[in-house]
Design a protein around this motif. Structure first.
Motif, PDB file in Angstrom:
ATOM      1  N   ALA A   1       0.829  -1.209   0.000  1.00  0.00           N
ATOM      2  CA  ALA A   1       0.000   0.000   0.000  1.00  0.00           C
ATOM      3  C   ALA A   1       0.863   1.259   0.000  1.00  0.00           C
ATOM      4  CB  ALA A   1      -0.923   0.004   1.217  1.00  0.00           C
TER       5      ALA A   1
ATOM      6  N   GLU B   1       1.141   4.095  -3.093  1.00  0.00           N
ATOM      7  CA  GLU B   1       0.922   5.527  -2.866  1.00  0.00           C
ATOM      8  C   GLU B   1       1.873   6.378  -3.703  1.00  0.00           C
ATOM      9  OE1 GLU B   1       1.221   6.538   1.233  1.00  0.00           O
ATOM     10  OE2 GLU B   1      -0.545   5.369   1.832  1.00  0.00           O
TER      11      GLU B   1
ATOM     12  N   THR C   1      -4.098   2.926  -4.631  1.00  0.00           N
ATOM     13  CA  THR C   1      -4.359   2.212  -3.390  1.00  0.00           C
ATOM     14  C   THR C   1      -4.422   0.720  -3.707  1.00  0.00           C
ATOM     15  OG1 THR C   1      -6.772   2.147  -3.554  1.00  0.00           O
ATOM     16  CG2 THR C   1      -5.784   4.146  -2.626  1.00  0.00           C
TER      17      THR C   1
ATOM     18  N   ASP D   1      -6.900  -1.072  -3.531  1.00  0.00           N
ATOM     19  CA  ASP D   1      -8.156  -1.327  -4.240  1.00  0.00           C
ATOM     20  C   ASP D   1      -8.047  -1.059  -5.735  1.00  0.00           C
ATOM     21  OD1 ASP D   1      -9.442  -2.023  -1.858  1.00  0.00           O
ATOM     22  OD2 ASP D   1      -9.922   0.080  -1.426  1.00  0.00           O
ATOM     23  N   ASP D   2      -6.963  -0.400  -6.154  1.00  0.00           N
ATOM     24  CA  ASP D   2      -6.772  -0.100  -7.573  1.00  0.00           C
ATOM     25  C   ASP D   2      -6.075  -1.229  -8.326  1.00  0.00           C
ATOM     26  OD1 ASP D   2      -7.888   2.508  -7.576  1.00  0.00           O
ATOM     27  OD2 ASP D   2      -6.065   3.278  -6.629  1.00  0.00           O
TER      28      ASP D   2
ATOM     29  N   ARG E   1      -8.624   0.376   6.500  1.00  0.00           N
ATOM     30  CA  ARG E   1      -9.017  -0.722   5.617  1.00  0.00           C
ATOM     31  C   ARG E   1     -10.241  -1.457   6.134  1.00  0.00           C
ATOM     32  NH1 ARG E   1      -7.698  -1.528   0.703  1.00  0.00           N
ATOM     33  NH2 ARG E   1      -7.804  -3.790   0.992  1.00  0.00           N
TER      34      ARG E   1
END
Length: 337
Positions: A158, A162, A167, A169-170, A307
């Motif tokens: 993570a 950045e 993130t 989730d991407d 999260r």
């Protein structure tokens, strides 16, 4: 099977039989400490302390047993199946502290250095690199290998993402251990993945991967050393002696020990990594006194809260399970040598 592996198997089997037929190890006059480890260079101080006789020097009978994951360590320590081990910080540990079924934390295992190369880089496969993935932002929607959903590996990935405005989730998270990344890179199963030494260097040497991000976790606490609660309360002297042996080996490593051929032989045996590879890897570090940077731990806790992985509100009371008094005694004991 190597000599060390064979010896560990025999001792572990005998210890398991004894445990099933008699009282717990901590009821004996000379406590037997079974310590769970992973075959990574981060655990080198324990290998050195065992093979150079530092545990014996401090009057301990220590067995080093390989493990399969962080969750296993916390569960086995909490249940008393083993008395000691090390693990990375993560959601499972934080939730365990909150629920009360936890362990006694006594010292740092290792932390990330403030320099590159990093012992824990985000890697990109060579094929993905050739296909044009040269920047973190290029990983959007791609498959990224992560050791698990709630530990340091996820946090590290993570922080790396950045750097490219992404993130977790991407990307498409694929959960698998670092040793499996090589095969996944080779067969096209991953575009990128989290790694740790010595696997990162092996990926480079075999032409399977490249370092994409290395400056994402400077100074971050990687993991901790812990004991079963009951054992720690009833055998404080044994814990102090264990920590003294660990600190002695850790200081030796952090002050040029990695250039010692004998030490490299030991680490090579336990990790299954060739000596020449060990000579070229980046290493995690430790505070000289073994203390934990709780600010770094709090940052990881907050990440898992964001999260939605934590079962409680507000900061956890880490100080209630972190026995700094035992670490202070270990440092004092070592200073007498």
């Amino acid at each position: 099977m190597s000599s060390i592996s064979r010896r560990n198997f025999i001792v572990s089997t005998a210890a398991a039989l004894a445990f099933s037929l008699s009282a717990p190890a901590w009821g004996q006059e000379k406590p037997q400490i079974e310590f769970l480890y992973s075959p990574f260079a981060d655990y080198a101080p324990f290998f050195v302390a065992k093979e150079l006789g530092y545990f014996d020097e401090f009057g301990l009978d220590v067995t080093l047993s390989p493990k399969s994951g962080t969750a296993e360590t916390i569960q086995m320590l909490a249940s008393g199946n083993v008395v000691s081990g090390a693990a990375t910080w993560g959601a499972g540990l934080f939730n365990s502290i909150n629920s009360g079924a936890t362990v006694t934390i006594v010292a740092t295992l290792a932390k990330m250095p403030d320099t590159v190369p990093s012992p824990s880089p985000l890697m990109v496969s060579e094929q993905a690199w050739q296909d044009g993935i040269r920047d973190v932002k290029d990983l959007k929607g791609k498959r990224v290998g992560i050791p698990g959903p709630g530990g340091f590996g996820l946090y590290s990935v993570a922080k790396a993402l950045e750097k490219g405005g992404l993130t977790v989730d991407d990307v498409e998270a694929i959960y698998l251990p670092p040793p499996a990344t090589a095969a996944a890179f080779a067969n096209g199963g991953l575009e990128a993945g989290w790694s740790i030494e010595p696997f990162a260097l092996q990926l480079e040497k075999e032409g399977l991967g490249r370092r994409l991000v290395e400056d994402h976790t400077f100074g971050t606490e990687l993991g901790f050393i812990a004991f079963n609660n009951e054992f720690a309360v009833e055998n404080e002297d044994a814990v102090v002696n264990f920590l003294a042996a660990f600190l002695k080996a850790a200081r030796q490593l952090d002050n040029g020990g990695w250039q010692d051929e004998k030490i490299l032989d030991i680490v090579s045996e336990y990790t299954g990594t060739e000596k020449e590879t060990l000579k070229g890897i980046a290493y995690t570090i430790r505070s000289e006194d073994g203390s934990i940077d709780l600010t770094s731990v709090r940052e990881q806790e907050e990440f898992f809260r964001e999260r939605g992985a934590l079962e409680y509100e507000g900061p956890i009371d880490i100080e209630s399970v972190y026995r700094t008094d035992l670490l202070e005694k270990a440092n004092a004991l070592l200073a007498q040598q």
